[in-house]
Write an enzyme that holds these catalytic residues in place. Sequence first.
Site, PDB file in Angstrom:
ATOM      1  N   HIS A 183     102.518 -55.405  20.470  1.00 26.23           N
ATOM      2  CA  HIS A 183     102.644 -56.657  19.722  1.00 26.23           C
ATOM      3  C   HIS A 183     102.113 -57.783  20.954  1.00 26.23           C
ATOM      4  CE1 HIS A 183     104.266 -54.837  15.969  1.00 26.23           C
ATOM      5  NE2 HIS A 183     105.064 -54.309  16.764  1.00 26.23           N
ATOM      6  N   GLU A 212     109.747 -44.742  13.428  1.00 20.81           N
ATOM      7  CA  GLU A 212     109.828 -45.753  12.677  1.00 20.81           C
ATOM      8  C   GLU A 212     109.030 -45.881  11.106  1.00 20.81           C
ATOM      9  OE1 GLU A 212     108.298 -49.046  15.016  1.00 20.81           O
ATOM     10  OE2 GLU A 212     106.997 -47.732  16.000  1.00 20.81           O
ATOM     11  N   ASP A 256     110.598 -51.507  11.470  1.00 24.08           N
ATOM     12  CA  ASP A 256     109.457 -50.812  10.603  1.00 24.08           C
ATOM     13  C   ASP A 256     109.854 -49.628   9.684  1.00 24.08           C
ATOM     14  OD1 ASP A 256     106.927 -52.213  11.233  1.00 24.08           O
ATOM     15  OD2 ASP A 256     107.245 -51.184  13.249  1.00 24.08           O
TER      16      ASP A 256
END
Length: 258
Positions: free
Chosen positions: A47, A151, A177
């Site tokens: 990210h 996730e 997630d």
Amino acid sequence: MLRHNTVKERLSGSGESYGLFCSIPSPALVEMIGCAGYDFVVLDTEHSLVDPQQLENLIRAAEAVDLVAFVRVPEADPGAILRALDAGALGVVVPHVRTRADLDAAIRAARYAPEGMRSLNGGRVPGFGRIELTEYVRRANAEIMVIAMVEDAEGVDELPAILAGGGVDLVLEGAADLSQSYGVPWQTRHPMVREALQRVHAECKAHGVPFCAIPRTREDHEQWQAAGVRTFVLGEERGLAARALRTHLDQHRGPTHA
């Protein structure tokens, strides 16, 4: 140069390990995490925008304070796994492992033959020649961890098959997630999400694979400890810093300025 993986050593014993996600690409922050007493850091390249030279310097900072450095790589990116390990990471966190094929691809990229087919290289990880290359291959396979992040609802359902083939050193939960996957974004304490995490932990226990929890509260932490979990990621440095900054300001500004 390749270091001894103290987190992996603790997983084979009875000790606990505590880590943080780190998303700000600052060596000073990584040093602070180590000096604060954490056992490992997960450097986030999924990210966050981190170039290869930055990543290498973040890992150097971790090494300087005896902090085990893992790298969360982008999804389904064997090249990123190779670069993280060549930079000196002692493990990779592989996001969104949904199937056994996802894990097999990560293992192939992270381990040398006969366990995988990681591309051979010299450079800093064998200490620019201080570790004989065939010895480095053996030691790297022994020290470097493949950490699967579960996730997605599909990953939860497929976890028995994912774990049955071996090769994974640790499973890290991903409640955020997971909440989106179950249709309740950011409701990480929703009953569906909590049940999924319990299922993941149960499958890990059944297959003898260590599980890493991300407790949101002290109560969460105590419950996971009571269930036998010994490895924890205690959030992310951005969130901790933002909360500390707000608290510090509030303590001085007072309620009249709220």
